[in-house]
Write an enzyme that holds these catalytic residues in place. Structure first.
Site, mmCIF file in Angstrom:
data_model
loop_
_atom_site.group_PDB
_atom_site.id
_atom_site.type_symbol
_atom_site.label_atom_id
_atom_site.label_comp_id
_atom_site.label_asym_id
_atom_site.label_seq_id
_atom_site.Cartn_x
_atom_site.Cartn_y
_atom_site.Cartn_z
ATOM 1 N N ASP A 109 -1.611 -12.400 -1.093
ATOM 2 C CA ASP A 109 -2.603 -11.204 -1.934
ATOM 3 C C ASP A 109 -2.635 -10.946 -1.117
ATOM 4 O O ASP A 109 -4.192 -10.330 -0.343
ATOM 5 C CB ASP A 109 -3.648 -12.198 -2.284
ATOM 6 C CG ASP A 109 -4.632 -11.095 -3.682
ATOM 7 O OD1 ASP A 109 -3.975 -9.941 -3.213
ATOM 8 O OD2 ASP A 109 -6.147 -11.275 -4.219
ATOM 9 N N ASN A 131 -11.457 -10.676 -4.013
ATOM 10 C CA ASN A 131 -11.457 -10.446 -5.507
ATOM 11 C C ASN A 131 -9.872 -11.071 -5.714
ATOM 12 O O ASN A 131 -8.372 -11.125 -5.500
ATOM 13 C CB ASN A 131 -11.083 -9.393 -6.079
ATOM 14 C CG ASN A 131 -11.154 -9.517 -7.744
ATOM 15 O OD1 ASN A 131 -10.421 -10.282 -8.180
ATOM 16 N ND2 ASN A 131 -10.577 -7.756 -8.708
ATOM 17 N N HIS A 170 -4.030 -15.847 -7.969
ATOM 18 C CA HIS A 170 -4.539 -16.219 -7.611
ATOM 19 C C HIS A 170 -5.507 -16.857 -8.184
ATOM 20 O O HIS A 170 -6.464 -16.331 -8.218
ATOM 21 C CB HIS A 170 -5.308 -15.169 -6.953
ATOM 22 C CG HIS A 170 -5.665 -13.563 -7.594
ATOM 23 N ND1 HIS A 170 -6.458 -13.978 -8.567
ATOM 24 C CD2 HIS A 170 -4.948 -12.864 -7.557
ATOM 25 C CE1 HIS A 170 -6.263 -12.440 -8.597
ATOM 26 N NE2 HIS A 170 -5.712 -11.371 -8.381
ATOM 27 N N ARG A 200 0.783 -1.552 -0.042
ATOM 28 C CA ARG A 200 -0.394 -0.021 0.004
ATOM 29 C C ARG A 200 0.660 1.113 -0.387
ATOM 30 O O ARG A 200 0.405 2.370 -0.165
ATOM 31 C CB ARG A 200 -1.168 0.341 1.306
ATOM 32 C CG ARG A 200 -2.243 -1.221 0.646
ATOM 33 C CD ARG A 200 -3.095 -0.782 -0.093
ATOM 34 N NE ARG A 200 -4.210 -1.772 0.143
ATOM 35 C CZ ARG A 200 -4.496 -3.128 -1.223
ATOM 36 N NH1 ARG A 200 -3.928 -2.157 -1.428
ATOM 37 N NH2 ARG A 200 -5.612 -3.713 -0.910
ATOM 38 N N ASP A 213 -1.928 -6.372 -12.056
ATOM 39 C CA ASP A 213 -3.388 -7.008 -10.693
ATOM 40 C C ASP A 213 -3.829 -6.448 -9.959
ATOM 41 O O ASP A 213 -3.623 -4.836 -9.082
ATOM 42 C CB ASP A 213 -2.426 -7.263 -9.248
ATOM 43 C CG ASP A 213 -3.525 -7.929 -8.027
ATOM 44 O OD1 ASP A 213 -3.419 -9.011 -8.523
ATOM 45 O OD2 ASP A 213 -3.027 -7.531 -7.017
#
Lengths: 316, 440
Positions: free
Chosen positions: B314, B287, B241, B71, B161
């Site tokens: 993830d 997601n 993923h 982040r 992503d």
């Protein structure tokens, strides 16, 4: 009864019958000169509407007022989606105001569940329609209306027609009517029946004519014209031809078969004006029964199922 | 702490079980494994060292995460490189791949170098930035992938992503272009039109809950297309993923052709199912979405037989207000770094599908190879970098969100009992978990 009414599937058969029987008593009040009961005097009912629905709001408002509750209407335009006040802060505000029941209409499926389970408020939460999920009091008033005309719904055949995919009315009705023993058939174009509908306690069909000939009640769902822009069907005309209830189709119905519609109707789309205004149609009656059913729900959730209905104000 | 600082003392790990095998001693010195077995024990006697009792603990190579959202820059309210890598160390990781969807996006050499530097300064684990495939993740034109590859961050994995590179021509060009510097495109496989407004796995439950369905075919169609494209241009493809049984089948088919395709699965897709959406609690909104129990079984089998190469977390931190709301308004994603090894322990080891050597392969060796990290995912042998994790497989613990080192609290395992506990992680011979005290 439970503390909240979030899904028609939460109601056992006994619960559902209790609501319908109580609604019958509430309805009889309408014939008396004074239509008001003191049952919820001093209690506060908040109508929290994140989505416009004048019909549902005034129905709940009339129900609460006839039970002598204080009613606050809260039209929350914003949501956390549009960066207005969040559901949580709204709930905390209502809690601080001492709401005993929150009647919530929200565009997001599951919002009433969040309100009831996240401990933001201690009041009873009543789902007045959430996204494309459920509308349990609509299903109760539909069942109530059918029961008044058909008697016990055990073994009765109910056909629900149209945009099941986006309909909270269809979901709640499918659950409640199966609980009450009715045989439900969902009819619509394959694009408007949800994936996985085979696991629901219902039959499904793509053909309206063959389904309605054996129905005791036919419920037409509202279909938004915009759906054709998303390719759910080619045109309003084709939809109407294949899935609309018109005079020709009405002639196929057995004599006793009722026609229902949760409103607001698209006359000429899913239902023709002739059918909507025919003697089979109980659409206006659904509206007046809505008040009685919502009185029963508020009464049972807020005063407990064991308390007998008190005598009307001024009639003691 | 900084990673350049040498460890003050050699460390003797006494009685640990490398890859869950027989107990032995390991001597860590000058950032490497200096000796194993009797040699380690005797050398330790001669030198002044720190002794760590590792009696019965499983020793694994330091875990490598191919898919971490740190982040920073941009959403320091959710996570920073420092807090995210601290959580990584506590989860047994010695290297993480920082995803590119920051603000600004990691689509230039400047941003990837900044992220790498922040990782070095924090020192908890190595941070390998992932570069964006397209400028601003917009799916319009290629980002300067060559510049990122040549930068100090030496980027080798490129990914948009969070967004699928859905344009077939753009995907083809990206696959071709990265061949010049031996890069790999990591695809977020999600056909955008099939998933507009989608909220949860499309199946019987989404219909009942009235939530817009997210069909498996939206993932599988992209995987099939990309496998064919990668084969056509002779490039490498990595699939992020993977979440459906159909995807596992397609990967098995593509690998059977001998094509250079790798794939990862998240811990949560190995353990949790879409039934959790019935709570409408957005902590389970992710997601790709949680899928059915049959999908979970297929993912486990695919990971066990190597069709799926790696477990990748993830890890997706979100501030509280982005999850304390109605489902549709909530952000996608869940924490994963600190619980990954325990979830794999429960879903793969306790079920007999993988032994600890298999866990090391899927969580360290193979992801390090996919990311081309030379000093991670190495065997536990003399002369190798001392990147390793001590894991107590005998205990079990209740997950408490408030104990997390992450700035965020969106763990889907809150209140759940998970097996095992990371006791310590060593990055180049230094304990990277030592500075925290875990409250009882």
């Amino acid at each position: 009864m439970r503390r909240h009414l979030l899904s028609a599937g939460d109601l056992s058969r006994e619960d559902a019958v209790l609501v319908l029987d109580t609604a019958e008593e509430m309805r009889s009040l309408a014939d008396r000169p004074i239509k008001k009961l003191p049952a919820l005097r001093g209690r506060t009912v908040v109508n929290l509407f994140f989505e416009d629905s004048t019909r549902t709001r005034i129905s709940f408002e009339a129900a609460a007022k006839r039970l002598s509750a204080d009613v606050i209407n809260f039209a929350a335009k914003g949501s956390s989606v549009s960066k207005g006040e969040s559901l949580k802060d709204t709930a905390l505000t209502l809690q601080a105001m001492g709401a005993d029941a929150i009647v919530v209409r929200h565009h997001s499926s599951g919002a009433p569940h969040r309100l009831a389970s996240a401990q933001w408020t201690h009041g009873s939460v009543i789902n007045a329609g959430d996204g494309t999920h459920e509308h349990p009091t609509q299903a109760l008033l539909d069942a109530f209306t059918m029961r008044r005309h058909l008697g016990d719904l055990e073994g009765r055949r109910v056909t629900i027609v149209g945009d099941v995919l986006h309909s909270r009315v269809a979901r709640s009705n499918a659950l409640l009517l199966s609980t009450l023993g009715a045989e439900v058939t969902l009819v619509g174009p394959p694009t408007l029946l949800p994936v996985g509908v085979a696991s629901w306690p219902v039959h499904t069909s793509y053909d309206l004519d063959s389904s309605i000939v054996k129905s005791d009640a036919v419920m037409m769902l509202r279909v938004q014209r915009e759906r054709m822009n998303e390719s759910f069907f080619p045109s309003a005309r084709e939809y109407s031809r294949r899935y609309g209830l018109d005079t020709r189709r009405m002639a196929l119905l057995p004599d006793h078969t009722l026609v229902l519609h949760p409103g607001p109707m698209n006359r000429g789309m899913e239902i023709s004006a002739d059918v909507a205004d025919s003697t089979r149609s109980v659409i206006v009656e659904q509206v007046s029964n809505g008040v009685a059913v919502r009185m029963a729900v508020l009464y049972l959730l807020l005063s407990g199922s064991n308390v007998p209905i008190e005598t009307p104000v001024g009639e003691s | 702490m900084t990673s350049s600082e040498p460890n003050p003392l050699p460390v003797l790990l006494r009685g640990g079980r490398p890859l869950g095998g027989p107990a032995t001693d390991l001597l860590l010195d000058e950032g490497a494994i200096a000796a194993i077995g009797a040699d380690a024990t005797s050398r330790a006697g001669a030198e002044v060292i720190e002794v760590v009792e590792a009696d019965g603990l499983v020793i694994l190579p330091g875990l490598v995460d191919l898919h971490t959202h740190l982040r920073e820059p941009g959403r320091e309210d959710a996570e920073t490189v420092e807090t995210g890598t601290r959580a990584a160390a506590r989860g047994g990781f010695t290297a993480v791949h920082a995803m590119a969807n920051t603000d600004p996006v990691a689509d230039t050499a400047g941003v990837v170098e900044q992220v790498r530097r922040l990782g070095q300064e924090a020192g908890y684990c190595d941070v390998q930035p992932v570069g964006a495939v397209t400028v601003g993740l917009q799916g319009q034109r290629l980002a300067e992938m060559g510049a990122m590859a040549d930068s100090a961050a030496r980027v080798r994995i490129f990914s948009d992503d969070g967004h699928c590179v859905s344009d077939a021509v753009l995907m083809r060009r990206a696959l071709e272009y990265v061949k010049a510097f031996d890069g790999v495109v990591a695809q977020h496989a999600q056909e955008p039109r099939l998933t507009e407004g989608a909220q949860m796995n499309e199946g019987p439950l989404s219909g009942m809950l009235g939530m817009r369905g997210w069909p498996a075919v939206a993932e599988e169609a992209i995987i099939a297309r990309d496998a064919l494209l990668a084969a056509h241009v002779g490039s490498r493809l990595h699939v992020c993923h993977v979440s459906t049984a159909g995807s596992v089948e397609l990967l098995r088919w593509a690998k059977g052709k001998g094509w250079a395709i790798t794939a990862e699965v998240t811990p949560h897709h190995l353990l949790l199912t879409d039934e959790l959406a019935a709570t409408y609690d957005p902590v389970y909104k992710v997601n790709p979405p949680l899928r059915s129990a049959a999908d979970v079984d297929a993912l486990r089998a695919g990971l066990a037989d190597g069709t799926i190469d790696a477990v990748a977390t993830d890890h997706a931190p979100h501030p509280r207000e982005d999850k304390e709301c109605e489902w549709a308004a909530a952000a996608f994603g869940m924490l994963g770094l600190e619980t990954a090894l325990s979830v794999v322990h429960q879903s793969m080891v306790d079920t007999g599908l993988l032994d600890w050597a298999g866990v090391a392969d899927r969580m360290s060796f193979r992801p390090a190879r996919i990311g081309q990290l030379a000093t991670h995912g190495r065997p536990l042998a003399v002369g190798e970098p001392a990147n390793l994790v001590l894991y107590d497989a005998a205990v079990s613990e209740v997950v408490r969100p408030q104990d997390s080192a992450s700035l965020s609290r969106n763990t889907p395992y809150a209140g759940r009992t998970l097996p095992g506990r990371v006791v310590a992680t060593y990055l180049r011979g230094r304990c990277s978990t030592a500075v925290e005290t875990v409250p009882a």
